[in-house]
Motif scaffolding. Structure first.
Motif, PDB file in Angstrom:
ATOM      1  N   GLY A  55      40.636  25.105  20.017  1.00 51.63           N
ATOM      2  CA  GLY A  55      39.895  24.742  18.809  1.00 51.63           C
ATOM      3  C   GLY A  55      40.664  23.808  17.898  1.00 51.63           C
ATOM      4  N   ARG A  72      34.242  26.582  17.718  1.00 52.79           N
ATOM      5  CA  ARG A  72      34.266  27.650  18.713  1.00 52.79           C
ATOM      6  C   ARG A  72      33.896  28.964  18.035  1.00 52.79           C
ATOM      7  NH1 ARG A  72      37.005  25.635  23.487  1.00 52.79           N
ATOM      8  NH2 ARG A  72      36.351  27.623  24.395  1.00 52.79           N
ATOM      9  N   ASN A  77      34.825  31.266  24.971  1.00 55.49           N
ATOM     10  CA  ASN A  77      33.976  30.257  25.595  1.00 55.49           C
ATOM     11  C   ASN A  77      32.563  30.214  25.025  1.00 55.49           C
ATOM     12  OD1 ASN A  77      36.001  29.260  27.280  1.00 55.49           O
ATOM     13  ND2 ASN A  77      35.613  30.871  28.778  1.00 55.49           N
ATOM     14  N   VAL A  79      30.507  28.109  21.912  1.00 57.92           N
ATOM     15  CA  VAL A  79      30.686  26.913  21.099  1.00 57.92           C
ATOM     16  C   VAL A  79      29.400  26.627  20.332  1.00 57.92           C
ATOM     17  CG1 VAL A  79      29.969  25.313  22.929  1.00 57.92           C
ATOM     18  CG2 VAL A  79      31.524  24.526  21.132  1.00 57.92           C
TER      19      VAL A  79
END
Length: 123
Positions: A55, A72, A77, A79
């Protein structure tokens, strides 16, 4: 196989905002570089924004700088793409992508892709 699922698209008037979300199904320890691309009707798919696994590094297309923000989520994972001051030319299918390399704006730098979510901006 890693699956990415986008959500948050829709219809909005020019000047409005939308927030897109993307989550992955990956259960490994890998933290991916994540990116957003978009494809307008009759055009090629273009880079929008990307964020590093930590990030700490972000990259934006010139056309969205100052209006879009990639970030993020707390879950690994995930976003987001916060889109403000939307314009009719932002109308496109937006795709989330994940890769194991550094932050980049080329499609070939990403290994996994979502199915896309439609964003329509009316004038």
């Amino acid at each position: 196989q890693v699956q990415l699922v986008e959500s948050g698209g829709g219809l909005v008037q020019a000047g409005g905002s939308l927030r897109l979300s993307c989550a992955t199904s990956d259960r490994t320890d890998i933290t991916y570089t994540m990116g957003w691309f978009r494809q307008a009707p009759g055009k090629e798919r273009d880079f929008v924004a990307a964020i590093s696994w930590s990030g700490g590094s972000t990259l934006y297309a010139d056309s969205v700088k100052g209006r879009f923000t990639i970030s993020r989520g707390n879950a690994k994972n995930t976003v987001y793409l916060q889109m403000n001051s939307l314009k009719p030319e932002d109308t496109a299918v937006y795709y989330c992508a994940a890769g194991v390399g550094v932050v980049g704006q080329l499609e070939e730098e990403y290994d996994y892709w979502g199915q896309g979510t439609q964003v329509t901006v009316s004038s």
